[in-house]
Design an enzyme around this catalytic site. Structure first.
Site, PDB file in Angstrom:
ATOM      1  N   GLU A  43       3.858  -4.069  14.390  1.00 26.67           N
ATOM      2  CA  GLU A  43       2.784  -3.086  14.188  1.00 26.67           C
ATOM      3  C   GLU A  43       2.138  -2.758  15.529  1.00 26.67           C
ATOM      4  O   GLU A  43       2.166  -3.559  16.466  1.00 26.67           O
ATOM      5  CB  GLU A  43       1.742  -3.693  13.228  1.00 26.67           C
ATOM      6  N   ASN A  83       1.004   1.736   2.889  1.00 25.79           N
ATOM      7  CA  ASN A  83       0.883   0.284   3.084  1.00 25.79           C
ATOM      8  C   ASN A  83      -0.461  -0.178   2.513  1.00 25.79           C
ATOM      9  O   ASN A  83      -1.498   0.446   2.778  1.00 25.79           O
ATOM     10  CB  ASN A  83       0.906  -0.052   4.581  1.00 25.79           C
ATOM     11  N   GLU A  84      -0.433  -1.225   1.749  1.00 22.83           N
ATOM     12  CA  GLU A  84      -1.669  -1.817   1.212  1.00 22.83           C
ATOM     13  C   GLU A  84      -2.625  -0.723   0.751  1.00 22.83           C
ATOM     14  O   GLU A  84      -3.791  -0.661   1.161  1.00 22.83           O
ATOM     15  CB  GLU A  84      -2.317  -2.761   2.232  1.00 22.83           C
ATOM     16  N   TYR A 144      -0.241 -13.863   2.664  1.00 23.68           N
ATOM     17  CA  TYR A 144      -0.439 -14.651   3.883  1.00 23.68           C
ATOM     18  C   TYR A 144      -0.823 -16.083   3.519  1.00 23.68           C
ATOM     19  O   TYR A 144      -1.536 -16.313   2.536  1.00 23.68           O
ATOM     20  CB  TYR A 144      -1.534 -14.021   4.754  1.00 23.68           C
ATOM     21  N   GLU A 179       5.238  -8.571   4.174  1.00 28.58           N
ATOM     22  CA  GLU A 179       4.293  -9.244   5.075  1.00 28.58           C
ATOM     23  C   GLU A 179       4.092 -10.655   4.550  1.00 28.58           C
ATOM     24  O   GLU A 179       3.591 -10.839   3.437  1.00 28.58           O
ATOM     25  CB  GLU A 179       2.955  -8.502   5.145  1.00 28.58           C
ATOM     26  N   GLN A 229       3.848 -11.418  12.461  1.00 25.78           N
ATOM     27  CA  GLN A 229       4.635 -10.301  12.948  1.00 25.78           C
ATOM     28  C   GLN A 229       5.570 -10.813  14.024  1.00 25.78           C
ATOM     29  O   GLN A 229       5.506 -11.976  14.389  1.00 25.78           O
ATOM     30  CB  GLN A 229       3.721  -9.209  13.472  1.00 25.78           C
TER      31      GLN A 229
HETATM   32  O1  AHR Z   1      -0.363  -8.002   9.622  1.00 28.91           O
HETATM   33  C1  AHR Z   1      -1.702  -7.673   9.823  1.00 28.91           C
HETATM   34  C2  AHR Z   1      -2.264  -6.808   8.712  1.00 28.91           C
HETATM   35  O2  AHR Z   1      -2.296  -7.524   7.524  1.00 28.91           O
HETATM   36  C3  AHR Z   1      -1.472  -5.568   8.358  1.00 28.91           C
HETATM   37  O3  AHR Z   1      -1.763  -4.502   9.180  1.00 28.91           O
HETATM   38  C4  AHR Z   1      -1.916  -5.286   6.963  1.00 28.91           C
HETATM   39  O4  AHR Z   1      -0.943  -4.614   6.213  1.00 28.91           O
HETATM   40  C5  AHR Z   1      -2.263  -6.656   6.418  1.00 28.91           C
HETATM   41  O5  AHR Z   1      -3.498  -6.681   5.794  1.00 28.91           O
END
Ligand code: AHR
Length: 503
Positions: free
Chosen positions: A25, A172-173, A248, A304, A353
């Site tokens: 990103e 995205n999101e 995450y 992600e 990432q």
């Molecule tokens: O990876 C960091 C961020 O986490 C990304 O931009 C977003 O899609 C997510 O919330």
């Protein structure tokens, strides 16, 4: 003793190579400095891409790269990133540190990077602040082989041949930074936007990725699937190729963020528990998808995943730069084994990432580059890419942890076969206990070890630094004994092992 039983006569499906995908990103030092330094940099580069980073990524056979975001994608306007670099529009990266984005890395540069890496392309479109027209014109610009104002513009910008777009994300999101939409609203937007992703290259259709849920948001999955499947015939169901899931590993939730490098046994287990929790998410989101798509035609794209810790002290909080220890290695090993085991539904995944952001495989500092423990896990697991998952299960495995509600299995595994070689990847999640593992096969004939590698630190907190870049690295491992068709393996605490077997 724990036992791993492998039935090599039972193949459970192909592990899509794209499960080993990456994410880049416009965030902090991921793209700029981490990957792209420009043609005039003193750092050795090919067309602006760092040679050291590209070579390190090639070693782990990176199959796919997602770009330009993330939250950045829903503020990205592709026309700002094409044409003469000196004339490209500058913008403020409002999501990530408010820094100036000069758009010197755009569509052509991303495609050049993927060409050098030899990987598939996953472009994430802008729904949040873009338009259907902007998105459809981007597709035309990139993929139309013929004459049109947009393909002519691409040619004028130096690329005669169309680019290959393998995957395209429709936003995205969109439940958050991508527009704060409700699932029903987004589902309708998805239906509309995807209509205009024209398939100019019929032989290589673009796979369309619908924005899926954040971690446990089952309501989102249900409502998006319902909206997308409403009033359609089975023939039209094919308008969604994949549905994403973002998750995450946050040992204490979003706040407080915990240190990436300083932790005790309690935080170790909390982190590994949070990583292991992704299996429940895959099963439960998958069950909702099954209601609408029982044949599993829609893949799950975990585009992600990874650890999210406190940034390295003294660095810009908006840049999400964190160090990487053996704890991250275990998170990677646990997650990848789970993705392998669910390869019937999980068809793509991107660790977040790739360089200098969150759970990176590579960190850079000026001209220096290091491979993190997570890189080494990707190296060991690369043999699973495109292999056939084998039926395997563990017995006699206890749980480890310091709190009853955050216990994890002591060992996790997955097993696959490719070209006659069986790859077994095992993690020992215990902070301090080694484990003996007996491996048995359906066919009891003699086995030959092709390779055995281990990743282990002297301490679970070990990491690689720019002064000590190889403190944690894969090593050949001899802690096994072959007894005819049986293998007995010692799996040291806090380690990841890859064993390749023939016969
Ligand atoms: O990876 C960091 C961020 O986490 C990304 O931009 C977003 O899609 C997510 O919330």
């Amino acid at each position: 003793m724990a036992r791993l039983i492998i039935n090599e006569t039972k193949k459970l499906g192909t592990i899509a190579p794209e499960i080993y995908g990456h994410f880049s990103e416009h965030l902090g030092r991921c793209i700029y400095e981490g990957i792209y330094v420009g043609e005039d940099s003193d750092i050795p580069n090919v067309n602006g891409m760092r040679k050291d980073v590209v070579n390190a990524l090639k070693e782990i056979d990176i199959p796919l790269l997602r770009w330009p975001g993330g939250c950045f994608a829903d503020e990205y306007h592709w026309r700002d990133g094409i044409g003469n670099k000196n004339e490209r529009k500058k913008m403020i990266n409002t999501n990530w540190g408010g820094v100036v984005e000069d758009n010197s890395f755009g569509t052509h540069e991303f495609m050049e990077l993927c060409r050098q890496l030899g990987c598939k392309t996953y472009i994430n479109g802008n729904v949040g602040s873009g338009s259907v027209r902007e998105m459809s014109e981007w597709i035309e610009y990139m993929t139309l082989d013929g004459t049109s104002p947009l393909s002519d513009l691409r040619k004028a910008n130096g690329h005669e041949e169309p680019f290959r777009v393998d995957y395209f994300g429709v936003g995205n999101e969109n439940w958050g930074c991508g527009g704060n939409m409700t699932p029903e609203y987004y589902g309708n937007e998805y239906r509309r936007y995807q209509t205009f992703i024209r398939q100019y290259d019929q032989d290589n259709p673009i796979m369309r990725i619908c924005c899926g849920a954040n971690s446990e948001d089952y309501y989102w999955t249900e409502d998006v699937m319902r909206t997308c499947y409403a009033h359609t015939t089975p023939e039209q169901h094919g308008f969604m190729d994949l549905l994403s899931l973002h998750y995450y590993t946050l040992p204490e939730g979003w706040l407080p963020k915990v240190s990436a490098t300083e932790f005790d046994a309690d935080l170790w287990y909390k982190t590994l528990w949070a990583a292991h929790h992704i299996e429940e998410l895959i099963v439960r989101h998958g069950a909702i998808m099954d209601k609408y798509d029982p044949e599993k035609k829609v893949g799950m794209s975990v585009d992600e995943w990874g650890t999210w810790f406190e940034v390295e002290p003294g660095t810009n909080p908006g840049f999400l730069y964190q160090q990487n220890t053996m704890r991250d290695a275990l998170v990677a090993g646990i997650s990848l084994n789970i993705f392998n085991k669910h390869c019937d539904r999980v068809k793509l995944a991107c660790i977040a990432q790739m360089v200098n952001v969150l759970q990176s495989v590579i960190l850079t500092e000026g001209e220096k580059m290091i491979k993190t423990p997570t890189w080494h896990v990707m190296y060991m697991f690369r043999h699973h890419q495109g292999a056939e998952l084998l039926d395997s299960s563990l017995t006699g495995v206890g749980t480890a942890g310091v709190k009853d509600d955050r216990m994890v299995p002591e060992l996790t595994e997955s097993v696959s076969v490719k070209d006659g070689v069986i790859t077994i990847t095992v993690n020992n999640l215990s902070f301090e206990e080694d484990r003996e593992l007996e491996i048995q096969f359906a066919d009891t004939g003699a086995r030959e070890i092709v390779e055995c590698l281990i990743l282990k630190g002297d301490d679970a907190r070990d990491k690689n630094t720019f002064d000590e870049p190889d403190k944690v690295a894969v090593k050949e491992y001899k802690g096994y004994r072959v007894d005819g068709g049986r293998i007995v393996l010692t799996v040291p605490c806090a380690s990841v092992i890859e064993l390749r077997v023939k016969g």
